[in-house]
Write a protein that holds these residues in place. Sequence first.
Motif, PDB file in Angstrom:
ATOM      1  N   ASP A  67       0.016   9.265 -12.613  1.00 42.84           N
ATOM      2  CA  ASP A  67       1.040   9.646 -11.641  1.00 42.84           C
ATOM      3  C   ASP A  67       2.131  10.480 -12.306  1.00 42.84           C
ATOM      4  OD1 ASP A  67       1.995   7.583 -13.192  1.00 42.84           O
ATOM      5  OD2 ASP A  67       2.911   6.460 -11.541  1.00 42.84           O
ATOM      6  N   ILE A  68       1.708  11.529 -13.021  1.00 43.41           N
ATOM      7  CA  ILE A  68       2.648  12.347 -13.776  1.00 43.41           C
ATOM      8  C   ILE A  68       3.618  13.091 -12.864  1.00 43.41           C
ATOM      9  CG2 ILE A  68       1.133  14.385 -13.857  1.00 43.41           C
ATOM     10  CD1 ILE A  68       3.451  13.022 -16.636  1.00 43.41           C
ATOM     11  N   ASP A  69       3.331  13.121 -11.565  1.00 44.48           N
ATOM     12  CA  ASP A  69       4.198  13.826 -10.622  1.00 44.48           C
ATOM     13  C   ASP A  69       5.403  13.006 -10.186  1.00 44.48           C
ATOM     14  OD1 ASP A  69       1.992  12.339  -9.579  1.00 44.48           O
ATOM     15  OD2 ASP A  69       2.455  13.049  -7.559  1.00 44.48           O
ATOM     16  N   VAL A  70       5.531  11.762 -10.610  1.00 40.64           N
ATOM     17  CA  VAL A  70       6.690  10.939 -10.243  1.00 40.64           C
ATOM     18  C   VAL A  70       7.392  10.463 -11.510  1.00 40.64           C
ATOM     19  CG1 VAL A  70       5.638  10.207  -8.068  1.00 40.64           C
ATOM     20  CG2 VAL A  70       5.340   8.800 -10.117  1.00 40.64           C
ATOM     21  N   ASN A  71       8.625   9.992 -11.347  1.00 37.59           N
ATOM     22  CA  ASN A  71       9.419   9.598 -12.506  1.00 37.59           C
ATOM     23  C   ASN A  71       8.770   8.485 -13.320  1.00 37.59           C
ATOM     24  OD1 ASN A  71      11.410  11.465 -12.048  1.00 37.59           O
ATOM     25  ND2 ASN A  71      12.814  10.059 -11.038  1.00 37.59           N
ATOM     26  N   ALA A  72       8.133   7.532 -12.637  1.00 36.87           N
ATOM     27  CA  ALA A  72       7.490   6.434 -13.371  1.00 36.87           C
ATOM     28  C   ALA A  72       6.399   6.963 -14.294  1.00 36.87           C
ATOM     29  CB  ALA A  72       6.917   5.410 -12.388  1.00 36.87           C
ATOM     30  N   GLY A  73       5.642   7.944 -13.827  1.00 37.80           N
ATOM     31  CA  GLY A  73       4.592   8.527 -14.656  1.00 37.80           C
ATOM     32  C   GLY A  73       5.154   9.289 -15.838  1.00 37.80           C
ATOM     33  N   LYS A  74       6.223  10.012 -15.617  1.00 41.49           N
ATOM     34  CA  LYS A  74       6.849  10.752 -16.725  1.00 41.49           C
ATOM     35  C   LYS A  74       7.393   9.786 -17.768  1.00 41.49           C
ATOM     36  CE  LYS A  74       8.169  14.796 -13.915  1.00 41.49           C
ATOM     37  NZ  LYS A  74       7.524  14.382 -12.663  1.00 41.49           N
ATOM     38  N   LEU A  75       7.994   8.681 -17.311  1.00 33.78           N
ATOM     39  CA  LEU A  75       8.513   7.681 -18.247  1.00 33.78           C
ATOM     40  C   LEU A  75       7.363   7.025 -19.013  1.00 33.78           C
ATOM     41  CD1 LEU A  75      10.727   5.955 -19.492  1.00 33.78           C
ATOM     42  CD2 LEU A  75      10.644   4.484 -17.450  1.00 33.78           C
ATOM     43  N   VAL A 110       0.263   4.458 -10.685  1.00 34.80           N
ATOM     44  CA  VAL A 110       0.168   3.817  -9.373  1.00 34.80           C
ATOM     45  C   VAL A 110      -1.246   3.345  -9.068  1.00 34.80           C
ATOM     46  CG1 VAL A 110       2.121   5.057  -8.380  1.00 34.80           C
ATOM     47  CG2 VAL A 110      -0.153   6.067  -8.249  1.00 34.80           C
ATOM     48  N   ASN A 111      -2.241   3.910  -9.731  1.00 38.74           N
ATOM     49  CA  ASN A 111      -3.621   3.505  -9.504  1.00 38.74           C
ATOM     50  C   ASN A 111      -4.171   2.657 -10.639  1.00 38.74           C
ATOM     51  OD1 ASN A 111      -3.910   5.066  -7.016  1.00 38.74           O
ATOM     52  ND2 ASN A 111      -3.800   6.855  -8.350  1.00 38.74           N
ATOM     53  N   ALA A 112      -3.293   2.171 -11.501  1.00 37.63           N
ATOM     54  CA  ALA A 112      -3.672   1.293 -12.610  1.00 37.63           C
ATOM     55  C   ALA A 112      -3.080  -0.087 -12.382  1.00 37.63           C
ATOM     56  CB  ALA A 112      -3.182   1.874 -13.940  1.00 37.63           C
ATOM     57  N   ASN A 113      -3.478  -1.053 -13.206  1.00 34.87           N
ATOM     58  CA  ASN A 113      -2.922  -2.400 -13.064  1.00 34.87           C
ATOM     59  C   ASN A 113      -1.454  -2.470 -13.464  1.00 34.87           C
ATOM     60  OD1 ASN A 113      -5.301  -3.568 -12.113  1.00 34.87           O
ATOM     61  ND2 ASN A 113      -6.063  -3.995 -14.169  1.00 34.87           N
ATOM     62  N   ASP A 114      -1.029  -1.591 -14.361  1.00 33.72           N
ATOM     63  CA  ASP A 114       0.353  -1.585 -14.835  1.00 33.72           C
ATOM     64  C   ASP A 114       0.999  -0.246 -14.517  1.00 33.72           C
ATOM     65  OD1 ASP A 114       0.351  -4.193 -16.102  1.00 33.72           O
ATOM     66  OD2 ASP A 114      -0.947  -3.310 -17.627  1.00 33.72           O
ATOM     67  N   LEU A 115       2.173  -0.307 -13.908  1.00 36.63           N
ATOM     68  CA  LEU A 115       2.906   0.911 -13.593  1.00 36.63           C
ATOM     69  C   LEU A 115       3.461   1.547 -14.859  1.00 36.63           C
ATOM     70  CD1 LEU A 115       4.021   2.704 -11.264  1.00 36.63           C
ATOM     71  CD2 LEU A 115       6.099   1.310 -11.357  1.00 36.63           C
ATOM     72  N   LEU A 116       3.986   0.698 -15.766  1.00 37.30           N
ATOM     73  CA  LEU A 116       4.658   1.177 -16.973  1.00 37.30           C
ATOM     74  C   LEU A 116       4.249   0.358 -18.188  1.00 37.30           C
ATOM     75  CD1 LEU A 116       8.343   1.542 -15.695  1.00 37.30           C
ATOM     76  CD2 LEU A 116       6.869   3.425 -16.393  1.00 37.30           C
ATOM     77  N   PRO A 117       4.333   0.966 -19.382  1.00 34.87           N
ATOM     78  CA  PRO A 117       4.220   0.161 -20.594  1.00 34.87           C
ATOM     79  C   PRO A 117       5.503  -0.641 -20.785  1.00 34.87           C
ATOM     80  CG  PRO A 117       4.175   2.544 -21.066  1.00 34.87           C
ATOM     81  CD  PRO A 117       4.554   2.371 -19.648  1.00 34.87           C
ATOM     82  N   VAL A 169      -2.888  11.185 -24.540  1.00 42.10           N
ATOM     83  CA  VAL A 169      -2.860  10.692 -23.162  1.00 42.10           C
ATOM     84  C   VAL A 169      -3.508  11.701 -22.230  1.00 42.10           C
ATOM     85  CG1 VAL A 169      -1.413   9.808 -21.289  1.00 42.10           C
ATOM     86  CG2 VAL A 169      -0.671   9.538 -23.662  1.00 42.10           C
ATOM     87  N   GLY A 170      -4.473  11.249 -21.429  1.00 36.60           N
ATOM     88  CA  GLY A 170      -5.013  12.055 -20.347  1.00 36.60           C
ATOM     89  C   GLY A 170      -4.194  11.823 -19.097  1.00 36.60           C
ATOM     90  N   VAL A 171      -3.755  12.884 -18.448  1.00 35.50           N
ATOM     91  CA  VAL A 171      -2.869  12.742 -17.295  1.00 35.50           C
ATOM     92  C   VAL A 171      -3.455  13.415 -16.063  1.00 35.50           C
ATOM     93  CG1 VAL A 171      -0.842  12.695 -18.814  1.00 35.50           C
ATOM     94  CG2 VAL A 171      -1.509  14.841 -17.718  1.00 35.50           C
ATOM     95  N   GLU A 172      -2.992  12.948 -14.913  1.00 34.03           N
ATOM     96  CA  GLU A 172      -3.277  13.590 -13.637  1.00 34.03           C
ATOM     97  C   GLU A 172      -2.196  13.184 -12.645  1.00 34.03           C
ATOM     98  OE1 GLU A 172      -7.256  12.169 -13.225  1.00 34.03           O
ATOM     99  OE2 GLU A 172      -6.673  10.398 -12.074  1.00 34.03           O
ATOM    100  N   ARG A 173      -2.216  13.822 -11.496  1.00 34.63           N
ATOM    101  CA  ARG A 173      -1.248  13.495 -10.451  1.00 34.63           C
ATOM    102  C   ARG A 173      -1.752  12.308  -9.635  1.00 34.63           C
ATOM    103  NH1 ARG A 173       1.449  19.046  -8.025  1.00 34.63           N
ATOM    104  NH2 ARG A 173       3.157  19.074  -9.559  1.00 34.63           N
ATOM    105  N   SER A 174      -0.832  11.698  -8.886  1.00 35.65           N
ATOM    106  CA  SER A 174      -1.158  10.460  -8.180  1.00 35.65           C
ATOM    107  C   SER A 174      -2.207  10.664  -7.092  1.00 35.65           C
ATOM    108  CB  SER A 174       0.113   9.840  -7.582  1.00 35.65           C
ATOM    109  OG  SER A 174       0.830  10.790  -6.816  1.00 35.65           O
ATOM    110  N   LEU A 182       4.819  18.189 -16.846  1.00 35.64           N
ATOM    111  CA  LEU A 182       4.817  17.870 -18.277  1.00 35.64           C
ATOM    112  C   LEU A 182       6.055  18.437 -18.962  1.00 35.64           C
ATOM    113  CD1 LEU A 182       1.057  18.517 -19.166  1.00 35.64           C
ATOM    114  CD2 LEU A 182       2.164  16.354 -18.558  1.00 35.64           C
ATOM    115  N   ALA A 183       6.405  19.675 -18.615  1.00 42.44           N
ATOM    116  CA  ALA A 183       7.586  20.284 -19.217  1.00 42.44           C
ATOM    117  C   ALA A 183       8.839  19.482 -18.881  1.00 42.44           C
ATOM    118  CB  ALA A 183       7.730  21.732 -18.735  1.00 42.44           C
TER     119      ALA A 183
END
Length: 296
Positions: free
Chosen positions: A254-262, A279-286, A229-234, A106-107
Amino acid sequence: MFDLRYHVTSLAAVFIALLIGILVGVALASHGLGNSERKSLEDDIRRAQNRIDALQSTVDSVRQDNRSDSDFVDKTYNALMTDRLKGKRVAVLYVGSVDHGIQGDLATAIKDAGGSTASRVYAVQVPIDAAAIEKRLGNRPALAAYAGKDQLRKLGRQLGHEFVNGGDTPIWNALHNMIVQEATPRFGASKRPADAVIVVRSADPQTGDSAPFVKGLYEGVGAAGVPAVGVERSKSDFTAKPVFQQAQLSTVDDIDVNAGKLALAIVLSQPASRADYGVNANDLLPPVTPVLTPSG
């Protein structure tokens, strides 16, 4: 990085492969079949094999699409993150102890998006001592409406509102030495309202008196009118996504990867709404919208 289409297609291929195994087993066990029956069985096996080949081609295509998505995010990450959270006060609420791995993710996300250190980080201790909480609140006339086991969800909601809105936070002040396991900066030092909130469940799913309390806490954050936003790792042992969704929190898994941070930075920078990414949702990114910067 695989999405829902990959998993469904892969499972379909597995089931058809099992079907071929069954058909072959039947063929081997059926030496007495006539020519027409044997030809029909061979045709079934051939059709099933053709279907597997087609599904495998689809799996390979989806895998390549996801790899391309990941590569695109990694290559454009810095440009897409720049200043998305500049000037935003982001607060972080843990249910359970602070997970330092996730807190590092998160940081990094906040810093990469031009934000400063989280305005406040609270870790709520669970399970709660409902009897002690009832006694504490019952002895304070201004807070007595929140006392009692039948008020735990209402209590959680109010704590969620206070966490987001800041200010005097009378219920947090009354209960902090009973429910706050950790606070950064020190408890009460950050009073300004949050522009956005991140929620992490580091504890196991709660039962008993803690369940309505935690549910209300999520609901209070989700209804506060800021991006939440509720977050977790992939790879999480116990996903909190269903309870986050029920409380109208967006999720990033997937907050542990760049796509999740973005994805997190985009959602936190936009008006409050609810959606799921990762990665476990229908959409990777907004949708990746441009960052608006003041002119002049």
